[in-house]
Enzyme design. Structure first.
Site, PDB file in Angstrom:
ATOM      1  N   HIS A 509      -0.695  -1.233   2.691  1.00 47.07           N
ATOM      2  CA  HIS A 509      -0.745  -2.549   2.057  1.00 47.07           C
ATOM      3  C   HIS A 509      -1.375  -3.587   2.997  1.00 47.07           C
ATOM      4  O   HIS A 509      -2.315  -4.299   2.628  1.00 47.07           O
ATOM      5  CB  HIS A 509       0.676  -2.972   1.679  1.00 47.07           C
ATOM      6  CG  HIS A 509       0.783  -4.354   1.122  1.00 47.07           C
ATOM      7  ND1 HIS A 509       0.954  -4.602  -0.212  1.00 47.07           N
ATOM      8  CD2 HIS A 509       0.745  -5.573   1.724  1.00 47.07           C
ATOM      9  CE1 HIS A 509       1.014  -5.907  -0.416  1.00 47.07           C
ATOM     10  NE2 HIS A 509       0.898  -6.517   0.754  1.00 47.07           N
ATOM     11  N   GLU A 510      -0.836  -3.671   4.202  1.00 44.38           N
ATOM     12  CA  GLU A 510      -1.353  -4.675   5.137  1.00 44.38           C
ATOM     13  C   GLU A 510      -2.794  -4.373   5.543  1.00 44.38           C
ATOM     14  O   GLU A 510      -3.586  -5.287   5.778  1.00 44.38           O
ATOM     15  CB  GLU A 510      -0.444  -4.761   6.360  1.00 44.38           C
ATOM     16  CG  GLU A 510       0.953  -5.259   6.054  1.00 44.38           C
ATOM     17  CD  GLU A 510       0.984  -6.612   5.351  1.00 44.38           C
ATOM     18  OE1 GLU A 510       0.053  -7.414   5.544  1.00 44.38           O
ATOM     19  OE2 GLU A 510       1.935  -6.860   4.593  1.00 44.38           O
ATOM     20  N   HIS A 513      -5.129  -6.021   3.232  1.00 41.16           N
ATOM     21  CA  HIS A 513      -5.467  -7.402   3.577  1.00 41.16           C
ATOM     22  C   HIS A 513      -6.600  -7.431   4.602  1.00 41.16           C
ATOM     23  O   HIS A 513      -7.513  -8.266   4.526  1.00 41.16           O
ATOM     24  CB  HIS A 513      -4.242  -8.108   4.162  1.00 41.16           C
ATOM     25  CG  HIS A 513      -3.219  -8.511   3.150  1.00 41.16           C
ATOM     26  ND1 HIS A 513      -3.500  -9.341   2.086  1.00 41.16           N
ATOM     27  CD2 HIS A 513      -1.892  -8.210   3.050  1.00 41.16           C
ATOM     28  CE1 HIS A 513      -2.401  -9.541   1.376  1.00 41.16           C
ATOM     29  NE2 HIS A 513      -1.416  -8.850   1.929  1.00 41.16           N
ATOM     30  N   HIS A 516      -9.828  -6.671   2.970  1.00 47.30           N
ATOM     31  CA  HIS A 516     -10.253  -7.831   2.174  1.00 47.30           C
ATOM     32  C   HIS A 516     -11.034  -8.801   3.061  1.00 47.30           C
ATOM     33  O   HIS A 516     -12.063  -9.343   2.645  1.00 47.30           O
ATOM     34  CB  HIS A 516      -9.011  -8.503   1.585  1.00 47.30           C
ATOM     35  CG  HIS A 516      -9.291  -9.376   0.411  1.00 47.30           C
ATOM     36  ND1 HIS A 516      -8.318 -10.137  -0.195  1.00 47.30           N
ATOM     37  CD2 HIS A 516     -10.431  -9.654  -0.271  1.00 47.30           C
ATOM     38  CE1 HIS A 516      -8.839 -10.819  -1.203  1.00 47.30           C
ATOM     39  NE2 HIS A 516     -10.120 -10.537  -1.262  1.00 47.30           N
TER      40      HIS A 516
END
Length: 721
Positions: A509-510, A513, A516
């Site tokens: 998940h991190e 980021h 992104h």
């Protein structure tokens, strides 16, 4: 966890200014710039060295921080005054672009401030923080209430030139105007002064709240003897021994007050009284009375937030907060949550019945309590699916998972990760490692990725991503300096750090980021900002690649034998994908619904926030066996700042997008590695950042809006016909 990613006060100030280092060009209507100013204070200096320059983590000193912040703010205000008082007619170039360019030195200081706040906090830093946070607030108010500056931004937004700008230029102009208009720029006289005073007081309260939670995390540690280790996995025992040794307790075992320590202890320990103690320590953070109690602080925060938005003409804080987000209105966010809530609590009832049956069969003579949930859920998992979480954990080595993330980034984004030689790039702690990110085809440098994976004293709990520098092209192309930060319990030297499946999902998940940030192709700094109920979507989506066959078969190997995870175990994991979704969904929704209730209710009617939490959840039918993921007194997303306040629902909003987008991959010929769908993923969901309206971007990816039924299917909940 963040699946939560933290929004620091420093980040909020940086976002307001959108400062970014770079080389200024000369517009036809020049504005005085301080970008080339030379500073003696290392925290203000331009990044130097390889990779377009990197932060001076090897030279940073806490004693330099306060002065650097004061100088940075003073210099930035000079830039702001020059923009506001420019005698030339307001244009996009001399106003909006000038604002994008301003604050470069201060932006650099906030890189270091953010690290001291989140990664390497200390009592000395917190003293400095208590002094400078009010100054941040005053500084920000001087900008948002600068009438001459707002008039120039408004003139550009409403002028003829606006229609000739590119889509990205129009969006950042709108964001600038909206940021001023929604943050007090339209107020005058006593109302403007009161607005600024409220911001000042809130800044102090947010900091105090966060530091109180950190104090309870540091002060409440359970030390075990060897006789109290029953049921705990070997790898966890080794990590607990290392944690105790680091705290001066040799021959003991430390259960720290963090989720990464609490969660596995509650899952495996057979010592019920100790489970209750560890559970109480964790879920009562900020609610223990004394100097670190947060109840009065919460009441003050809610009262001040309500008064502030009333000055702007809004009925409640949530109404103001959601106006420029995807949900638009609190009613829309609440409607989504209440659509999922009944199925979630119904599933909890089923889960508890299964647990109670096992406890009764074993003759435990207990009624399931919150500190029993994880322990008996694990027994149910083994009984229903013959799936032992500890068996799965043996295949989840932290280093291998990192390589798996690199593999996914290579397949989807064409990125290559190569670790830089130790010492070639400064780091702020020995645990931190750094990788260069390049384009696999061209070899072009995209940026650096910093990884700080382990828990330690002074590091806040959870997991989060930050960027020390973002991609822009408006003043020459800049590469990206991105970081991931976690709180895994470090294994003893020479041994593999093993984590749970849930923690592995958080790791992915991190990293989402980070991807992104690394994939950005925007021109201006403001385009790298986010819309809160959309910004978690990309990272939540990346979690789905952990369970792909390509990752499982290549990287999930046993930490002792090196053999790949057996197919039978993989099948058990996939069959149990919706297991315990009642617990996971309910604990999250409990927090999200309470966040919205706190911010749509008149504070005078709330009273004691803990009592309000209890009464409201009771009215909703919250099961006794489950509590909010983040109980009110340690709900940092909401009360240690304003990044997620009235916005915690955003994870569910983003999860609807995630489930729907995952089905696009599942239905594609190439599955989760389908080239066409992956290209749309990069083009419309990652690289555009905030340069495009999120709803428009998603429609470009999917060809339609997302459908909530995908989320219900994902969680194994009934789908209404």
């Amino acid at each position: 966890m963040f699946k939560p990613s933290i929004t620091l006060l420093s980040a909020a100030v940086c976002l307001a200014l959108a400062g970014c280092a770079g080389t200024a060009d000369q517009s036809q209507e020049p504005v005085k710039s301080l970008q080339s100013k030379q500073y003696d204070n290392v925290l203000l200096q331009e990044f130097s060295g390889p990779y377009q320059g990197v932060p001076h983590f090897d030279k940073m000193k806490l004693e330099d921080l306060e002065a650097a912040l004061e100088i940075g703010m003073a210099d930035n205000l000079k830039e702001i005054e020059a923009i506001a008082n420019n005698p030339a007619k307001p244009t996009f170039e001399n106003t909006i672009v000038a604002l994008e360019r301003a604050g470069a030195a201060l932006d650099r200081v906030f890189t270091y401030y953010g690290l001291w706040s989140a990664n390497i906090s200390s009592p000395e830093f917190r003293e400095i923080q208590s002094r400078v946070v009010p100054k941040f607030s005053e500084f920000r108010s001087k900008i948002t209430q600068n009438q001459a500056l707002f008039a120039r931004v408004k003139a550009v937004y409403e002028g003829a030139e606006y229609k000739k700008l590119t889509a990205e230029e129009q969006r950042i102009t709108w964001m600038r105007y909206n940021g001023f208009a929604r943050n007090g720029a339209t107020l005058k006289g006593e109302d403007a002064k009161r607005y600024a005073d409220i911001n000042l007081e809130l800044s102090k309260l947010h900091t105090k709240f966060a530091n109180n939670v950190l104090a309870d995390e540091e002060n409440y540690v359970v030390f075990l003897t060897k006789a109290q280790l029953s049921g705990l996995p070997e790898s966890f025992v080794a990590s607990a021994a290392a944690a105790a040794k680091a705290r001066g307790k040799v021959d003991m075992y430390a259960i720290t007050n963090s989720r990464s320590s609490m969660d596995p202890f509650l899952t495996y320990s057979t010592e019920r009284e100790l489970r209750e103690k560890v559970w109480n320590n964790y879920y009562n953070r900020g609610n223990n009375g004394g100097e670190y109690d947060n109840k009065a602080i919460i009441s003050d925060i809610l009262t001040l937030r309500h008064e502030r938005v009333n000055l702007l003409g809004y009925d409640n804080y949530a109404q103001w907060r959601l106006e420029d987000r995807m949900a638009k209105k609190p009613e829309n966010a609440m409607a989504l949550m209440k659509k999922v809530w009944p199925a979630a609590i119904a599933r909890v009832k089923e889960e508890v019945a299964d647990m109670q049956a096992i406890a009764d069969k074993e003759g435990a003579d207990i009624t399931i309590k919150p500190w029993d949930y994880r322990f008996y859920a694990e027994k149910v998992r083994q009984a229903k699916y013959q799936l032992d979480s500890n068996e799965v954990k043996a295949y989840l080595q932290l280093d291998n998972l990192r390589e798996a993330m690199f593999y996914v980034a290579g397949r989807l984004f064409n990125f290559e990760f190569s670790e830089v030689p130790k010492g070639s790039v400064p780091v702020f702690h020995p645990d931190v490692r750094v990788w260069e990110v390049t384009d696999k085809t061209t070899g072009d440098n995209i940026g650096l990725w910093y990884l700080d994976p382990f828990a330690r004293k002074g590091k806040r709990s959870g997991a989060w991503a930050l960027s020390y520098r973002s991609h822009t092209t408006f003043d020459g192309k800049t590469n990206v300096l991105s970081s991931n930060n976690s709180n895994f319990v470090k294994a003893p030297e020479g041994e593999a750090t093993l984590i749970s499946w849930s923690d592995a999902e958080t790791y992915f998940h991190e990293f989402g980021h980070a991807l992104h940030a690394l994939s950005s192709n925007v021109k201006y700094p403001s385009s790298n900002s986010g819309v809160r109920d959309y910004t978690e979507f990309q990272s939540q989506l990346l979690e789905r690649w952990l369970a792909t066959d390509e990752v499982i078969n290549r990287y999930l190997v046993h930490y002792k034998t090196g053999k790949p995870m057996p197919k039978a175990l993989i099948e058990k994991i996939k069959k149990s994908a919706t297991f315990n979704q009642g617990f996971a969904t309910t604990e999250y929704l409990g927090s999200a619904i309470m966040d919205m209730l706190f911010h749509t209710t008149d504070p005078d009617k709330i009273g004691d926030p803990v009592a309000f939490e209890k009464s409201q959840l009771g009215a909703l039918g919250m099961p006794d066996e489950v509590v909010m993921r983040h109980r009110t007194t340690h709900f940092g997303h909401v009360f240690s700042g304003e990044g997620y306040s009235a916005g915690y629902y955003g994870y569910l909003w983003a999860e609807v997008l995630t489930s729907d987008a995952a089905e696009a991959f599942a239905e594609a010929p190439g599955g989760f590695y389908d080239k066409d769908v992956a290209q749309r993923l990069v083009d419309y969901l990652f690289s555009v950042r905030n340069s495009m309206d999120p709803a428009e971007a998603y429609r470009k990816f999917r060809g339609r809006d997302a459908e909530v039924e995908a989320l219900m299917r994902d969680r194994g909940f009934p789908v209404e016909k």
